[in-house]
Design a protein around this motif. Structure first.
Motif, mmCIF file in Angstrom:
data_model
loop_
_atom_site.group_PDB
_atom_site.id
_atom_site.type_symbol
_atom_site.label_atom_id
_atom_site.label_comp_id
_atom_site.label_asym_id
_atom_site.label_seq_id
_atom_site.Cartn_x
_atom_site.Cartn_y
_atom_site.Cartn_z
ATOM 1 N N GLY A 256 75.467 52.270 68.582
ATOM 2 C CA GLY A 256 74.952 52.526 68.135
ATOM 3 C C GLY A 256 75.963 54.201 67.557
ATOM 4 N N SER A 257 76.829 54.583 68.084
ATOM 5 C CA SER A 257 77.473 55.670 67.381
ATOM 6 C C SER A 257 77.548 55.715 66.306
ATOM 7 C CB SER A 257 78.175 56.180 68.280
ATOM 8 O OG SER A 257 79.144 55.511 68.641
ATOM 9 N N LEU A 258 78.101 54.420 65.960
ATOM 10 C CA LEU A 258 79.395 53.700 64.717
ATOM 11 C C LEU A 258 78.262 53.411 63.651
ATOM 12 C CD1 LEU A 258 81.550 52.830 63.614
ATOM 13 C CD2 LEU A 258 80.968 50.889 63.524
ATOM 14 N N ALA A 259 77.619 53.573 63.994
ATOM 15 C CA ALA A 259 75.715 53.247 62.755
ATOM 16 C C ALA A 259 74.624 54.715 62.921
ATOM 17 C CB ALA A 259 74.329 52.318 63.794
ATOM 18 N N ILE A 260 75.238 55.296 63.960
ATOM 19 C CA ILE A 260 74.077 56.625 63.653
ATOM 20 C C ILE A 260 75.531 57.907 62.830
ATOM 21 C CG2 ILE A 260 73.542 59.250 64.828
ATOM 22 C CD1 ILE A 260 72.252 57.348 66.855
#
Lengths: 76, 255
Positions: free
Chosen positions: A20-24
């Protein structure tokens, strides 16, 4: 049938988001580049691509550094 | 559209699709050798038909009706997310943090599971058909996404990307039929690394183009972007290798 549809949805979502943090972070990088391209003078606008590339590279390194720290904590 | 732009769409589509076809082939072979080829091939054919409809409807509609900049931005962002996910996993594999993808192991596991389910020889093998259909459809969805993403530049690029994927499918299927065994010698992990870097590079390129930013040298700048991404990936692999004791591996979901 619902199992198949669920599998397709999960696969389609999983195609794009694993961490998730990579996508955000990627979406934030796009937003920053868009802001830069909107407010920069015409002569500096061409630097927008380079800015996006730098942000993406920094994101990759930061994300993997965090992943490495997580892995080290689980091993020790 | 010139030869360079067509090659830029066809070659990455061919390489990326090959990886997905190798994974689908493993399951189709496992179903075929344990439960018979009728169900396995029927499932594969149905999935191929479903995918052809998805690519035709979505792909052609997108490049024909959606505004070019909007399409580039949407595809660019999706490609960036898709590529970063592949690249991250590939770097973690190369650094030894998570286990390498092993087609032979996946094949054996699948064969064992299919044998455990039993088979009634006189009835149509719905289990085999559905498993083959799901495997080809799910791996094929990635191929469809790849084709649409690499073909986003226009109708000619879309055709080039479709032909790249078709060539990959024919090649992988042909070798698979000849060997009747999963393609374990294909350097899948290296290919995944390359594909992750390419997808990310295309994502950066299209996103910036979609935002109205021009790249110096147009499509040629893709090579420079790819070079930077590869250097950063190498640095990341070295960084992770230095952070972790050698031989240490954890479950992918834990990182």
């Amino acid at each position: 049938m619902s199992d198949l549809l669920r599998a397709i949805w999960e696969n389609a979502y999983g195609l794009l988001v694993d961490d998730g943090s990579l996508a955000i972070g990627a979406l934030a990088a796009v937003a920053i580049t868009w802001l830069f391209a909107s407010i920069a003078a015409e002569s500096a606008e061409r630097l927008g691509g380079a800015l996006l590339l730098v942000l993406v590279c920094a994101l990759v390194i930061a994300n993997l550094y965090a992943a490495g720290r997580n892995a080290r904590r689980r091993i020790s | 559209m010139d030869v360079l732009n067509l090659a830029v769409a066809a070659a990455p589509s061919f390489i990326a699709s090959s990886v997905e076809f190798v994974e689908a082939l493993t399951i189709v072979l496992a179903v075929g050798t344990t439960r018979g080829w009728r169900g396995s091939l029927a499932g594969t054919a149905l999935a191929a038909l479903t995918l052809a409809v998805i690519v035709t409807v979505l792909g052609v509609a997108l490049v024909t009706y959606v505004d070019r900049h909007v399409l580039q931005l949407v595809v660019g962002v999706l490609l960036l997310l898709f590529g970063l996910r592949w690249l991250r996993k590939a770097i973690l594999r190369y650094a030894g943090v998570v286990a390498l993808h092993d087609e032979e192991l996946i094949y054996r596991r699948e064969v064992a599971e299919l044998r455990a389910q039993g088979l009634r020889k006189k009835e149509w093998d719905w289990v085999g058909t559905v498993i083959a259909y799901k495997a080809v459809l799910l791996e094929g969805l990635e191929v469809a996404f790849i084709v649409i993403a690499f073909g986003a530049a226009g109708v000619a690029a879309m055709n080039a990307a479709i032909w790249g994927a078709i060539a990959a499918g024919v090649l992988v299927t042909g070798i698979g039929v000849a060997l009747k065994h999963p393609l374990t010698r294909v350097p899948e992990n290296t290919m995944k690394f390359g594909v992750g870097a390419m997808l990310t590079s295309f994502g950066v390129f299209w996103t910036a183009e979609g935002l109205g930013i021009e790249w110096p040298g147009d499509a040629l700048s893709l090579f420079a972007i790819l070079g930077v991404i590869l250097v950063v990936s190498w640095v990341s692999v070295r960084m992770l290798a230095a952070m972790l004791p050698s031989g240490a591996r954890v479950e992918a979901r834990n990182v």
